[in-house]
Design a protein around this motif. Structure first.
Motif, PDB file in Angstrom:
ATOM      1  N   ILE A   1      73.181  38.753  31.981  1.00 47.24           N
ATOM      2  CA  ILE A   1      72.342  38.683  33.173  1.00 47.24           C
ATOM      3  C   ILE A   1      72.814  37.513  34.033  1.00 47.24           C
ATOM      4  O   ILE A   1      72.949  36.389  33.554  1.00 47.24           O
ATOM      5  N   ALA A   2      73.083  37.778  35.312  1.00 46.16           N
ATOM      6  CA  ALA A   2      73.722  36.763  36.166  1.00 46.16           C
ATOM      7  C   ALA A   2      72.860  36.297  37.328  1.00 46.16           C
ATOM      8  O   ALA A   2      73.318  35.511  38.158  1.00 46.16           O
ATOM      9  N   VAL A   3      71.623  36.735  37.388  1.00 39.33           N
ATOM     10  CA  VAL A   3      70.753  36.309  38.479  1.00 39.33           C
ATOM     11  C   VAL A   3      69.311  36.305  37.990  1.00 39.33           C
ATOM     12  O   VAL A   3      68.947  37.051  37.082  1.00 39.33           O
ATOM     13  N   GLY A   4      68.499  35.427  38.559  1.00 45.22           N
ATOM     14  CA  GLY A   4      67.071  35.437  38.250  1.00 45.22           C
ATOM     15  C   GLY A   4      66.700  34.751  36.961  1.00 45.22           C
ATOM     16  O   GLY A   4      67.512  34.088  36.310  1.00 45.22           O
ATOM     17  N   LYS A   5      65.460  34.959  36.588  1.00 44.30           N
ATOM     18  CA  LYS A   5      64.869  34.357  35.399  1.00 44.30           C
ATOM     19  C   LYS A   5      64.564  35.436  34.370  1.00 44.30           C
ATOM     20  O   LYS A   5      63.943  36.432  34.686  1.00 44.30           O
ATOM     21  N   ILE A   6      65.026  35.225  33.139  1.00 42.93           N
ATOM     22  CA  ILE A   6      64.647  36.119  32.053  1.00 42.93           C
ATOM     23  C   ILE A   6      63.153  35.901  31.807  1.00 42.93           C
ATOM     24  O   ILE A   6      62.734  34.801  31.443  1.00 42.93           O
ATOM     25  N   SER A   7      62.370  36.929  32.029  1.00 38.61           N
ATOM     26  CA  SER A   7      60.926  36.759  32.052  1.00 38.61           C
ATOM     27  C   SER A   7      60.244  37.584  30.966  1.00 38.61           C
ATOM     28  O   SER A   7      60.883  38.255  30.162  1.00 38.61           O
ATOM     29  N   ASN A   8      58.917  37.498  30.952  1.00 38.20           N
ATOM     30  CA  ASN A   8      58.114  38.212  29.961  1.00 38.20           C
ATOM     31  C   ASN A   8      57.100  39.096  30.659  1.00 38.20           C
ATOM     32  O   ASN A   8      56.912  39.017  31.872  1.00 38.20           O
ATOM     33  N   MET A   9      56.399  39.924  29.888  1.00 34.21           N
ATOM     34  CA  MET A   9      55.490  40.888  30.484  1.00 34.21           C
ATOM     35  C   MET A   9      54.302  40.215  31.148  1.00 34.21           C
ATOM     36  O   MET A   9      53.760  40.730  32.134  1.00 34.21           O
ATOM     37  N   TYR A  10      53.892  39.046  30.653  1.00 37.90           N
ATOM     38  CA  TYR A  10      52.771  38.345  31.290  1.00 37.90           C
ATOM     39  C   TYR A  10      53.131  37.967  32.724  1.00 37.90           C
ATOM     40  O   TYR A  10      52.369  38.231  33.665  1.00 37.90           O
ATOM     41  N   ASP A  11      54.292  37.337  32.901  1.00 39.82           N
ATOM     42  CA  ASP A  11      54.707  36.919  34.234  1.00 39.82           C
ATOM     43  C   ASP A  11      54.939  38.115  35.149  1.00 39.82           C
ATOM     44  O   ASP A  11      54.615  38.077  36.345  1.00 39.82           O
ATOM     45  N   ILE A  12      55.521  39.185  34.594  1.00 35.71           N
ATOM     46  CA  ILE A  12      55.786  40.376  35.395  1.00 35.71           C
ATOM     47  C   ILE A  12      54.478  41.025  35.837  1.00 35.71           C
ATOM     48  O   ILE A  12      54.303  41.381  37.009  1.00 35.71           O
ATOM     49  N   LEU A  13      53.531  41.158  34.909  1.00 37.29           N
ATOM     50  CA  LEU A  13      52.243  41.755  35.257  1.00 37.29           C
ATOM     51  C   LEU A  13      51.492  40.896  36.262  1.00 37.29           C
ATOM     52  O   LEU A  13      50.880  41.403  37.209  1.00 37.29           O
ATOM     53  N   GLU A  14      51.556  39.588  36.083  1.00 43.64           N
ATOM     54  CA  GLU A  14      50.908  38.658  37.000  1.00 43.64           C
ATOM     55  C   GLU A  14      51.502  38.799  38.398  1.00 43.64           C
ATOM     56  O   GLU A  14      50.771  38.824  39.403  1.00 43.64           O
ATOM     57  N   CYS A  15      52.821  38.918  38.475  1.00 43.99           N
ATOM     58  CA  CYS A  15      53.502  39.077  39.755  1.00 43.99           C
ATOM     59  C   CYS A  15      53.085  40.383  40.432  1.00 43.99           C
ATOM     60  O   CYS A  15      52.759  40.397  41.625  1.00 43.99           O
ATOM     61  N   LEU A  16      53.054  41.467  39.684  1.00 45.38           N
ATOM     62  CA  LEU A  16      52.705  42.768  40.249  1.00 45.38           C
ATOM     63  C   LEU A  16      51.237  42.845  40.649  1.00 45.38           C
ATOM     64  O   LEU A  16      50.891  43.420  41.684  1.00 45.38           O
ATOM     65  N   SER A  17      50.373  42.247  39.833  1.00 42.49           N
ATOM     66  CA  SER A  17      48.935  42.357  40.095  1.00 42.49           C
ATOM     67  C   SER A  17      48.482  41.508  41.262  1.00 42.49           C
ATOM     68  O   SER A  17      47.416  41.759  41.841  1.00 42.49           O
ATOM     69  N   THR A  18      49.249  40.484  41.635  1.00 41.89           N
ATOM     70  CA  THR A  18      48.876  39.643  42.777  1.00 41.89           C
ATOM     71  C   THR A  18      49.622  40.001  44.046  1.00 41.89           C
ATOM     72  O   THR A  18      49.399  39.379  45.085  1.00 41.89           O
ATOM     73  N   ALA A  19      50.480  41.019  43.997  1.00 41.11           N
ATOM     74  CA  ALA A  19      51.243  41.416  45.175  1.00 41.11           C
ATOM     75  C   ALA A  19      50.342  42.128  46.194  1.00 41.11           C
ATOM     76  O   ALA A  19      49.388  42.817  45.827  1.00 41.11           O
ATOM     77  N   ARG A  20      50.655  41.915  47.456  1.00 39.79           N
ATOM     78  CA  ARG A  20      49.925  42.646  48.505  1.00 39.79           C
ATOM     79  C   ARG A  20      50.171  44.147  48.358  1.00 39.79           C
ATOM     80  O   ARG A  20      49.272  44.951  48.477  1.00 39.79           O
ATOM     81  N   HIS A  21      51.425  44.506  48.131  1.00 38.67           N
ATOM     82  CA  HIS A  21      51.754  45.871  47.764  1.00 38.67           C
ATOM     83  C   HIS A  21      53.105  45.870  47.057  1.00 38.67           C
ATOM     84  O   HIS A  21      53.836  44.889  47.106  1.00 38.67           O
ATOM     85  N   ILE A  22      53.403  46.979  46.375  1.00 38.40           N
ATOM     86  CA  ILE A  22      54.600  47.079  45.529  1.00 38.40           C
ATOM     87  C   ILE A  22      55.466  48.234  46.022  1.00 38.40           C
ATOM     88  O   ILE A  22      54.967  49.341  46.252  1.00 38.40           O
ATOM     89  N   ILE A  23      56.753  47.972  46.156  1.00 34.69           N
ATOM     90  CA  ILE A  23      57.721  48.992  46.517  1.00 34.69           C
ATOM     91  C   ILE A  23      58.586  49.280  45.302  1.00 34.69           C
ATOM     92  O   ILE A  23      59.122  48.371  44.683  1.00 34.69           O
ATOM     93  N   SER A  24      58.729  50.547  44.964  1.00 34.75           N
ATOM     94  CA  SER A  24      59.592  50.956  43.842  1.00 34.75           C
ATOM     95  C   SER A  24      60.621  51.951  44.356  1.00 34.75           C
ATOM     96  O   SER A  24      60.292  53.117  44.616  1.00 34.75           O
ATOM     97  N   PRO A  25      61.841  51.501  44.572  1.00 33.25           N
ATOM     98  CA  PRO A  25      62.867  52.398  45.144  1.00 33.25           C
ATOM     99  C   PRO A  25      63.260  53.511  44.190  1.00 33.25           C
ATOM    100  O   PRO A  25      63.109  53.390  42.993  1.00 33.25           O
TER     101      PRO A  25
END
Length: 208
Positions: free
Chosen positions: A184-208
């Motif tokens: 992995i060459a970019v970003g932060k290796i993260s966990n499901m807590y941080d990912i869920l927190e990020c998604l749940s606080t987003a104004r809206h989510i785009i999934s290409p």
């Protein structure tokens, strides 16, 4: 007296508030919050004031300190993201906050022809930098984590976005599943807590 440090340096709002709120719950002792962003510094202060928490502040070498004695009572005011009214400006044309999050759940775009999907995802990633407002975060999970590999055709675009202040979260469980964590060459290796927190606080989510 017990001491606890909440190191929220490098985090975009509302993450520093969420971290502070979590630390307050059940903790009795001296709590110090570290921040390196003036907007987050002001927002955490507003959050603490609205919850009746007395605190002291200082700034040293570009780091903001908020210190208080926690009585173990959790903060119960309105949702943390409601304090994030001021975006973080990263260039003269656009801003990064939590306007929206782009969630990459696959290394291709859409369903159907696989080769076409690969072409589309490249075009999509290379175009993100031209949009206004920019996303607050990019999240990669399932086979989407392969886009963050060093040899990914979109790695240059992703690195450029990260340099502009956009948070990049890569699912660690997914990287382990594909045995590519060391690539992995970019970003932060993260966990499901941080990912869920990020998604749940987003104004809206785009999934290409």
């Amino acid at each position: 007296m017990k001491k606890q440090i909440v190191d929220a340096r490098g985090e975009l709002c509302p993450k520093p508030i969420i971290m502070t709120k979590k630390a307050l719950k059940g903790f009795v002792g001296e709590l110090t919050v570290l921040l390196d962003n003036e907007t987050a510094f002001q927002n955490v202060q507003s959050f603490l004031s609205d919850n009746g928490k007395a605190f002291e502040t200082k700034k040293e070498d570009g780091v903001y300190y908020i210190s208080l004695n926690s009585d173990g009572n959790p903060a119960v005011s309105t949702a943390a993201e409601n304090y994030c009214t001021v975006p973080v400006t990263v260039n003269s044309n656009s801003s990064v906050g939590l306007q929206h999050v782009i969630a990459f759940k696959c290394d291709k775009m859409g369903s159907g022809d696989e080769e076409l999907g690969k072409i589309l995802i490249q075009g999509f990633c290379n175009t993100i930098k031209e949009t206004d407002p920019l996303p607050g975060s990019l999240v990669f999970y399932n086979s989407g984590v392969k886009l963050a590999l060093a040899d990914s055709p979109v790695i240059s675009a992703l690195k450029e976005l990260e340099k502009q202040g956009i948070r990049v979260l890569v699912c660690g469980t997914c990287a382990d599943f594909f045995n590519i964590k060391d690539k992995i060459a970019v970003g932060k290796i993260s966990n499901m807590y941080d990912i869920l927190e990020c998604l749940s606080t987003a104004r809206h989510i785009i999934s290409p």
